[in-house]
Design an enzyme around this catalytic site. Structure first.
Site, PDB file in Angstrom:
ATOM      1  N   ARG A 297       0.858  -1.188   0.000  1.00 42.08           N
ATOM      2  CA  ARG A 297       0.000   0.000   0.000  1.00 42.08           C
ATOM      3  C   ARG A 297       0.894   1.239   0.000  1.00 42.08           C
ATOM      4  O   ARG A 297       1.691   1.418   0.926  1.00 42.08           O
ATOM      5  CB  ARG A 297      -0.912   0.018   1.227  1.00 42.08           C
ATOM      6  CG  ARG A 297      -1.815  -1.210   1.365  1.00 42.08           C
ATOM      7  CD  ARG A 297      -2.982  -1.178   0.391  1.00 42.08           C
ATOM      8  NE  ARG A 297      -3.685  -2.443   0.331  1.00 42.08           N
ATOM      9  CZ  ARG A 297      -4.689  -2.784   1.130  1.00 42.08           C
ATOM     10  NH1 ARG A 297      -5.087  -1.952   2.080  1.00 42.08           N
ATOM     11  NH2 ARG A 297      -5.298  -3.950   0.980  1.00 42.08           N
TER      12      ARG A 297
ATOM     13  N   GLU B  27       0.128   4.285   0.529  1.00 40.66           N
ATOM     14  CA  GLU B  27      -0.483   5.407   1.254  1.00 40.66           C
ATOM     15  C   GLU B  27       0.551   6.129   2.113  1.00 40.66           C
ATOM     16  O   GLU B  27       1.404   5.507   2.729  1.00 40.66           O
ATOM     17  CB  GLU B  27      -1.606   4.890   2.166  1.00 40.66           C
ATOM     18  CG  GLU B  27      -2.732   4.190   1.418  1.00 40.66           C
ATOM     19  CD  GLU B  27      -3.644   3.419   2.376  1.00 40.66           C
ATOM     20  OE1 GLU B  27      -3.194   3.125   3.492  1.00 40.66           O
ATOM     21  OE2 GLU B  27      -4.777   3.129   1.987  1.00 40.66           O
TER      22      GLU B  27
ATOM     23  N   ARG C  81      -0.999   2.306  12.967  1.00 42.87           N
ATOM     24  CA  ARG C  81      -1.609   1.059  12.482  1.00 42.87           C
ATOM     25  C   ARG C  81      -1.413   0.792  10.999  1.00 42.87           C
ATOM     26  O   ARG C  81      -1.925  -0.190  10.475  1.00 42.87           O
ATOM     27  CB  ARG C  81      -3.105   1.058  12.823  1.00 42.87           C
ATOM     28  CG  ARG C  81      -3.903   2.156  12.139  1.00 42.87           C
ATOM     29  CD  ARG C  81      -5.266   2.364  12.796  1.00 42.87           C
ATOM     30  NE  ARG C  81      -6.107   1.201  12.678  1.00 42.87           N
ATOM     31  CZ  ARG C  81      -6.981   0.989  11.687  1.00 42.87           C
ATOM     32  NH1 ARG C  81      -7.101   1.874  10.715  1.00 42.87           N
ATOM     33  NH2 ARG C  81      -7.719  -0.092  11.667  1.00 42.87           N
ATOM     34  N   HIS C  82      -0.677   1.658  10.294  1.00 45.65           N
ATOM     35  CA  HIS C  82      -0.499   1.484   8.856  1.00 45.65           C
ATOM     36  C   HIS C  82       0.953   1.168   8.494  1.00 45.65           C
ATOM     37  O   HIS C  82       1.883   1.737   9.057  1.00 45.65           O
ATOM     38  CB  HIS C  82      -0.932   2.744   8.103  1.00 45.65           C
ATOM     39  CG  HIS C  82      -2.409   2.942   8.052  1.00 45.65           C
ATOM     40  ND1 HIS C  82      -3.089   3.736   8.948  1.00 45.65           N
ATOM     41  CD2 HIS C  82      -3.351   2.422   7.215  1.00 45.65           C
ATOM     42  CE1 HIS C  82      -4.377   3.711   8.667  1.00 45.65           C
ATOM     43  NE2 HIS C  82      -4.573   2.926   7.625  1.00 45.65           N
TER      44      HIS C  82
ATOM     45  N   GLU D   1     -10.354  -1.727  13.505  1.00 45.00           N
ATOM     46  CA  GLU D   1     -10.707  -2.687  12.459  1.00 45.00           C
ATOM     47  C   GLU D   1      -9.510  -3.576  12.126  1.00 45.00           C
ATOM     48  O   GLU D   1      -8.393  -3.093  11.961  1.00 45.00           O
ATOM     49  CB  GLU D   1     -11.140  -1.934  11.196  1.00 45.00           C
ATOM     50  CG  GLU D   1     -11.482  -2.849  10.029  1.00 45.00           C
ATOM     51  CD  GLU D   1     -11.281  -2.174   8.686  1.00 45.00           C
ATOM     52  OE1 GLU D   1     -10.837  -2.868   7.762  1.00 45.00           O
ATOM     53  OE2 GLU D   1     -11.542  -0.961   8.582  1.00 45.00           O
TER      54      GLU D   1
ATOM     55  N   SER E 280     -11.680  -6.855   6.791  1.00 41.83           N
ATOM     56  CA  SER E 280     -12.680  -6.313   5.881  1.00 41.83           C
ATOM     57  C   SER E 280     -13.058  -7.427   4.918  1.00 41.83           C
ATOM     58  O   SER E 280     -12.196  -8.125   4.391  1.00 41.83           O
ATOM     59  CB  SER E 280     -12.108  -5.115   5.117  1.00 41.83           C
ATOM     60  OG  SER E 280     -13.088  -4.570   4.273  1.00 41.83           O
TER      61      SER E 280
ATOM     62  N   ARG F  50      -1.463  -6.738  12.253  1.00 40.12           N
ATOM     63  CA  ARG F  50      -2.513  -6.049  13.006  1.00 40.12           C
ATOM     64  C   ARG F  50      -3.202  -7.000  13.986  1.00 40.12           C
ATOM     65  O   ARG F  50      -3.580  -6.605  15.089  1.00 40.12           O
ATOM     66  CB  ARG F  50      -3.529  -5.433  12.044  1.00 40.12           C
ATOM     67  CG  ARG F  50      -4.365  -4.353  12.689  1.00 40.12           C
ATOM     68  CD  ARG F  50      -5.242  -3.620  11.688  1.00 40.12           C
ATOM     69  NE  ARG F  50      -4.474  -2.715  10.836  1.00 40.12           N
ATOM     70  CZ  ARG F  50      -5.030  -1.893   9.951  1.00 40.12           C
ATOM     71  NH1 ARG F  50      -6.346  -1.876   9.797  1.00 40.12           N
ATOM     72  NH2 ARG F  50      -4.284  -1.103   9.224  1.00 40.12           N
TER      73      ARG F  50
END
Length: 509
Positions: A308, A310, A316-317, A432, A435, A483
Site C-alpha cells: 500500500r 499510502e 496502524r499502517h 478494524e 474487511s 494487526r
C-alpha cells in the site's frame, strides 16, 4: 507552502540518514580498532597454557562445515533440569552476561531462545586454568559460545535465569565474537516504561531505547524476551490460520504480486515499469483469488505480502504487510463468510491463550495489556448498531451491512437498499482488523461498479472476463497478520509486530 515544507522535510530526512550512516561507520571503525588492540595485548606477555585447547576463539576454517556432528550430543538450554544432575552436557547460545570473581572464578549466563542458564568457570588442576577464567570474563556480551560441562544443582534458588541448575564448565569456545560495545544493550531494550518511570521517581535515570533506534538495530532489538514472544505469537497466528482453513476444506494458493491494474482502486499503489509496460505491486490478492473461485477452486486462502503506497503516518499502517486472505463460494448468504470468520478467530484466540502463555507473559512484562475479551459465538451487529457493542461484554465483534459508498467496487450491494452492501468489518479493541464481503459475480454490474469508482476497466479486463464464463456467488475477507498480533497483545504500534517494517519513511534494514 505545503509543497515547500514537504520538500524541506524530505531534504532533512536525507541529511539525517547520511548523518546516521556516517555515525555508524565511525562506530564500526572504532570497534574494530578496540578488538585489534585487545587481541594484541593478549598476545604480549601471556604465559603458554597447557589447557589452552579447552577454550578460545574457534578459527574460521573449523566453522566452514569441516566435519559433521551428531546433533544428539547437544542439549537445549530450555531442557536443562535437575534430572540431568552430574551429567555431561554440550550447549550453545549467547553470552548474555559475564562476571569475574577474583582471578579463579567467573560466571557466564548463556541464553538460547529465551531460556537462560548460569555457567560457572572455576580454576581446577588439569581442567580449568586461570587463563581460561580470564578468557571467559573478557567475552563480549552477545557473543555466541559453545559450552561443555557438568550439570549441578545449587542449594539456593538462582535469581535471574530461567533454569534452576548450573553448568560447571570444562570447555568453552567462542564461535562468533560480538562487538565489545553494542549500539543498544539488550537489557535496555527489554526495559518496560514502568521500570523507567519508577527509577526516575527514585532519582535514577535508566536508558530508554526509542522506536527508531530499535528499528535501526532490529537484529539486536529482536533478542528481547518481549520480541521473542511477539514473533512466536505471530508464527502461531499464521500456523493456526492455515490449519483451521485446511480443516474446513480450503486450499492454499499463490497469486502474482506484479499486476497491470490496481486491485483495490485508488492511487495508493507502487507503480513500476514492467518491460516497457506500466504495472504496479498488488494492493491485495483480491482479483486473483476471485479468479481462482471462477476456476472452480471453491475455497481458497493465501498468506503473502501486500503493498500500500499510502502516506499514512499512523500507529496502524504499513506500506508492506503480510495479508491473510480468504475467498469461498457462497451457497445462499454472506453470513456463511461470517461463520468462517467467527470460528477461525475464536479457534485462534483459544489456541494463543493455551499454547503461548510463556510468550504472552514475556510481552506483558514489557508491554502490560489486558487479555482479549471475546464470546464463544462472535457478536454480529448491523452497521447502524455498532455503538451498542460495549453492552455485550466483548471487544471482538463483527459489523456487517456497511454503507456501499465506502466499499471497493467488487462489493455486492444489498438486495433491499442500494445504499448498503453485503459486507463486514471485524474489530478488536475498537480497531478494524478484517474487511470482507460478498463479491459482485455478474460481469455487467462489476463493470458498472468499477467505472463508478473511477477504475479504468481496460486495466482489469482479464479479471472481468473471468465472470463472463460463469461464476458462482462468492465472498471472502482479508486481514493483516501484524494487526492481529498488535491488537491481540494490546500493543500501541504495528511496527512492534513487523519484523522489518516498511512505512513511508523506512526502507531499511
Amino acid at each position: 507552502m505545503e509543497l515547500v515544507d514537504e520538500e524541506s522535510s524530505k531534504s532533512v530526512s536525507k541529511k539525517a540518514a547520511k548523518k546516521e550512516a556516517a555515525k555508524q561507520e565511525k562506530s564500526r571503525r572504532r570497534q574494530e580498532a578496540a578488538l585489534a588492540s585487545a587481541a594484541a595485548s593478549l598476545a604480549i606477555g601471556e604465559e603458554e597454557d597447557p589447557l589452552a585447547v579447552n577454550y578460545g576463539n574457534v578459527p574460521l576454517y573449523e566453522l566452514q562445515s569441516k566435519e559433521e556432528t551428531d546433533l544428539s550430543e547437544w542439549t537445549r538450554v530450555g531442557d536443562l533440569s535437575e534430572g540431568l544432575k552430574d551429567k555431561k552436557v554440550l550447549i550453545t547460545g549467547r553470552a548474555q552476561t559475564t562476571r569475574a570473581v577474583g582471578k579463579n572464578m567467573a560466571f557466564v549466563v548463556v541464553r538460547q531462545k529465551g531460556f537462560t542458564v548460569q555457567c560457572v568457570v572455576t580454576v581446577q588442576p588439569d581442567l580449568v586454568s586461570r587463563q581460561m577464567v580470564k578468557f571467559v570474563a573478557g567475552l563480549s556480551r552477545e557473543s555466541i559460545i559453545d559450552v561443555q560441562g557438568l550439570v549441578s544443582v545449587p542449594s539456593m534458588p538462582i535469581k535471574g535465569t530461567t533454569q534452576q541448575v548450573e553448568v560447571q564448565v570444562r570447555k568453552l569456545h567462542c564461535i562468533s565474537k560480538a562487538m565489545p560495545t553494542l549500539p543498544i544493550n539488550i537489557e535496555d531494550a527489554a526495559r518496560s516504561e514502568k521500570e523507567i518511570e519508577e527509577a526516575l521517581q527514585a532519582g535514577e535515570q535508566l536508558v530508554r531505547v526509542n522506536q527508531d533506534t530499535r528499528l535501526n538495530y532490529r537484529v539486536l532489538d529482536m533478542r528481547t524476551p518481549a520480541n521473542q514472544g511477539i514473533f512466536r505469537i505471530q508464527h502461531e497466528v499464521g500456523s493456526i490460520f492455515r490449519k483451521f482453513l485446511q480443516s474446513e476444506g480450503f486450499e492454499e494458493i499463490h497469486t502474482p504480486k506484479l499486476i497491470a491494474g490496481t486491485s483495490e482502486g485508488g492511487s495508493a499503489v507502487f507503480k513500476l515499469d514492467y518491460k516497457g509496460q506500466p504495472a504496479c505491486l498488488a494492493q491485495s490478492p483480491q482479483l486473483h483469488k476471485q479468479m481462482a473461485i471462477c476456476g472452480d477452486k471453491e475455497r481458497v486462502f493465501e498468506v503473502g505480502p501486500v503493498f500500500r503506497a499510502e502516506d499514512s503516518y499512523t500507529h496502524r499502517h504499513l506500506c508492506e504487510f503480510v495479508g491473510l486472505d480468504v475467498e469461498m463460494e457462497i451457497k445462499k448468504h454472506y453470513s456463511e463468510v461470517m461463520d468462517i470468520v467467527d470460528r477461525l478467530f475464536v479457534t485462534m484466540f483459544d489456541h494463543l491463550n493455551e499454547k503461548c502463555k510463556k510468550e504472552l507473559d514475556a510481552v506483558r512484562r514489557q508491554y502490560p495489556f489486558e487479555p482479549l475479551k471475546y464470546l464463544r459465538k462472535t457478536l454480529r451487529l448491523r452497521f447502524e448498531e455498532g455503538f451498542k457493542c460495549s453492552r455485550y461484554g466483548t471487544i471482538f465483534y463483527i459489523l456487517h451491512r456497511c454503507p456501499l459508498a465506502v466499499r471497493p467496487f467488487y462489493t455486492m450491494p444489498c438486495y433491499d437498499d442500494a445504499k448498503y452492501s453485503n459486507s463486514l468489518d471485524v474489530f478488536i479493541r475498537g480497531e478494524e482488523i478484517i474487511s470482507g464481503a460478498q463479491r459482485v459475480h455478474v460481469p455487467e454490474l462489476l463493470e458498472e461498479r468499477a467505472k463508478a469508482c473511477g477504475i479504468d476497466v481496460n486495466t482489469i479486463t482479464t479479471y472481468i472476463d473471468s465472470f463472463r464464463y460463469g461464476a458462482p456467488p462468492h465472498g471472502g475477507f482479508g486481514v493483516g497478520l501484524e494487526r492481529v498480533v498488535m491488537l491481540f497483545c494490546g500493543l500501541n504500534n504495528i511496527r512492534k509486530t513487523s519484523l522489518f517494517p516498511r512505512d513511508p519513511l523506512r526502507l531499511a534494514p
